[in-house]
Scaffold this motif. Structure first.
Motif, short mmCIF file in Angstrom:
data_model
loop_
_atom_site.label_atom_id
_atom_site.label_comp_id
_atom_site.label_asym_id
_atom_site.label_seq_id
_atom_site.Cartn_x
_atom_site.Cartn_y
_atom_site.Cartn_z
N TRP A 60 0.81 -1.22 0.00
CA TRP A 60 0.00 0.00 0.00
C TRP A 60 0.85 1.27 0.00
CZ3 TRP A 60 0.62 3.56 3.82
CH2 TRP A 60 1.24 3.13 4.99
N TYR A 61 2.04 1.20 0.65
CA TYR A 61 2.89 2.39 0.74
C TYR A 61 3.78 2.57 -0.49
CZ TYR A 61 5.93 -1.35 2.40
OH TYR A 61 6.62 -2.53 2.51
N GLU A 62 3.74 1.66 -1.42
CA GLU A 62 4.50 1.80 -2.68
C GLU A 62 3.56 2.42 -3.71
OE1 GLU A 62 6.00 -2.12 -3.50
OE2 GLU A 62 7.61 -1.93 -2.03
N ILE A 63 3.59 3.76 -3.77
CA ILE A 63 2.64 4.48 -4.62
C ILE A 63 3.21 4.60 -6.04
CG2 ILE A 63 1.42 6.67 -4.95
CD1 ILE A 63 1.71 6.96 -1.81
N ASP A 64 2.49 4.03 -6.99
CA ASP A 64 2.95 3.98 -8.37
C ASP A 64 1.94 4.71 -9.27
OD1 ASP A 64 4.05 3.42 -10.81
OD2 ASP A 64 3.41 1.31 -10.83
N ILE A 65 2.11 6.02 -9.36
CA ILE A 65 1.14 6.83 -10.13
C ILE A 65 1.18 6.47 -11.62
CG2 ILE A 65 0.59 9.19 -10.85
CD1 ILE A 65 1.49 10.10 -8.06
N ASN A 66 2.39 6.30 -12.16
CA ASN A 66 2.47 5.93 -13.59
C ASN A 66 1.75 4.60 -13.85
OD1 ASN A 66 3.77 8.18 -14.56
ND2 ASN A 66 5.82 7.32 -14.41
N GLY A 67 1.91 3.66 -12.94
CA GLY A 67 1.22 2.37 -13.09
C GLY A 67 -0.29 2.55 -13.03
N LEU A 68 -0.75 3.39 -12.10
CA LEU A 68 -2.20 3.62 -12.00
C LEU A 68 -2.74 4.28 -13.26
CD1 LEU A 68 -2.37 4.84 -8.28
CD2 LEU A 68 -3.26 2.68 -9.19
#
Ligand code: ZN
Ligand code: ZN
Length: 344
Positions: A286-294
């Motif tokens: 949950w703490y690994e935020i991947d905006i490009n992936g989203l």
């Protein structure tokens, strides 16, 4: 075992660089010309930007354009990396044209050059032959100190007297008329990103004074800072755990580093990425935020991209099933697939 210990036996082979590395000649001269122009453009512009900020001041228009263009080009490097290098998803020609335009506007060289360098990086990650490792220089010799290695990985590598052969690493790009159009016209897209778009918005919202502030601060200085943020992936995220953490025991010095991840919209989850190079979505917690992936997953939901790699396949691997997960295990498979076809 640290990365340095694990690669030490190959030191004797250092002088023997792997195929696909060009030493001296016209390709190296062309690389240096690109480096001089790019470096002069961004560093000169950044110095002028700082002088302008402290003597003339900037306002909300300049700051908003800075933030908007920083975000757009950070997404662009995600497309460059996950689509053009690793083929984490597929899309049609209109979408590929848009992705290519945004990727080239990142001001980090042509698609052909970026893809070639990055595939070589994965194939020889933190071993002799890696294009930007903290452990070996461009000639395959071990760095004299960790600090010098870090500087090489962070940006010094562009001044190595060697370059990557696109014909060896990126035949799919060479066969793609859209990617090659943007490769040939890269300087127009650089000008659009660093000068024309920020200048036009500045002129519309504040006249000539704001236009100058936008070109210097939101165009040139922003391009330099964004390139520095991306470069943290090559230095900090290859620090063998000195910064960040290693979720997987890969055969390189990769780490996940959360500040870099925020600045690069997820590209700093680099240990995860080297473990599963073709995954479109890099987060494993949950703490690994991947905006490009989203964003890629969102484009998939809208039907604009398809065949997104990795989604749902890790669980198959965890359950001991064969199939989907196996294809993303090999660090070079995404590129290798494309070396042998001009497919999309
Ligand atoms: Zn890497
Ligand atoms: Zn990669």
């Amino acid at each position: 075992m640290t990365v340095i210990e694990s690669v030490a036996p190959e030191q004797a082979e250092a002088a023997k660089l792997p195929p696909g590395v060009v030493v001296e000649g016209p390709l190296v001269d062309a690389k240096f010309l690109d480096s001089y122009i790019g470096f002069g453009f961004l560093v000169g512009g950044s110095i002028a930007a700082l002088i302008w900020v402290f003597t003339q001041g900037i306002g909300w228009v300049e700051i908003s354009v800075f933030a908007g263009m920083f975000a757009l080009t950070t997404v662009g490097i995600g497309f460059m990396h996950r689509y053009f290098v690793h083929r984490s998803f597929r899309c049609g020609p209109v979408m590929r044209t848009i992705l290519a335009a945004i990727a080239t506007m990142t001001v980090q060289g042509s698609i052909l050059k970026w893809v070639s360098n990055h595939r070589r990086h994965h194939l020889h990650s933190d071993k002799p032959g890696d294009v930007h490792s903290p452990y070996y220089d461009g000639s395959g010799n071990s760095h004299v100190s960790f600090r010098k290695g870090m500087m090489h990985a962070h940006g010094g590598w562009v001044w190595d007297r060697e370059t990557t052969d696109g014909a060896y690493y990126a035949r799919d790009i060479l066969a793609d008329p859209i990617a090659m159009f943007f490769t040939r016209t890269r300087w127009y897209w650089v000008a659009l990103s660093a000068v024309i778009i920020p200048g036009a918005i500045g002129y519309v919202f504040g006249g000539v004074h704001t236009m100058i502030g936008c070109v210097l601060f939101s165009g040139l200085f922003r391009s330099y800072l964004m390139t520095m943020a991306t470069s943290l992936v090559n230095s900090v995220c290859h620090s063998d755990g000195r910064w960040g953490y290693r979720r997987f025991e890969t055969h390189d010095g990769t780490t996940n580093e959360l500040v870099t991840s925020l600045l690069t919209f997820g590209e700093g989850l680099h240990n995860n990425h080297h473990r599963f190079p073709r995954d479109a979505y890099l987060s494993h917690a949950w703490y690994e935020i991947d905006i490009n992936g989203l964003i890629i997953l969102g484009l998939g939901k809208l039907g604009l991209v398809h065949d997104i790699v990795g989604v749902g396949k890790r669980q198959l691997a965890a359950d001991g099933e064969q199939g989907g997960a196996a294809e993303s295990q090999n660090a070079f498979d995404g590129a290798a697939e494309d070396l042998h076809s001009a497919g999309r």
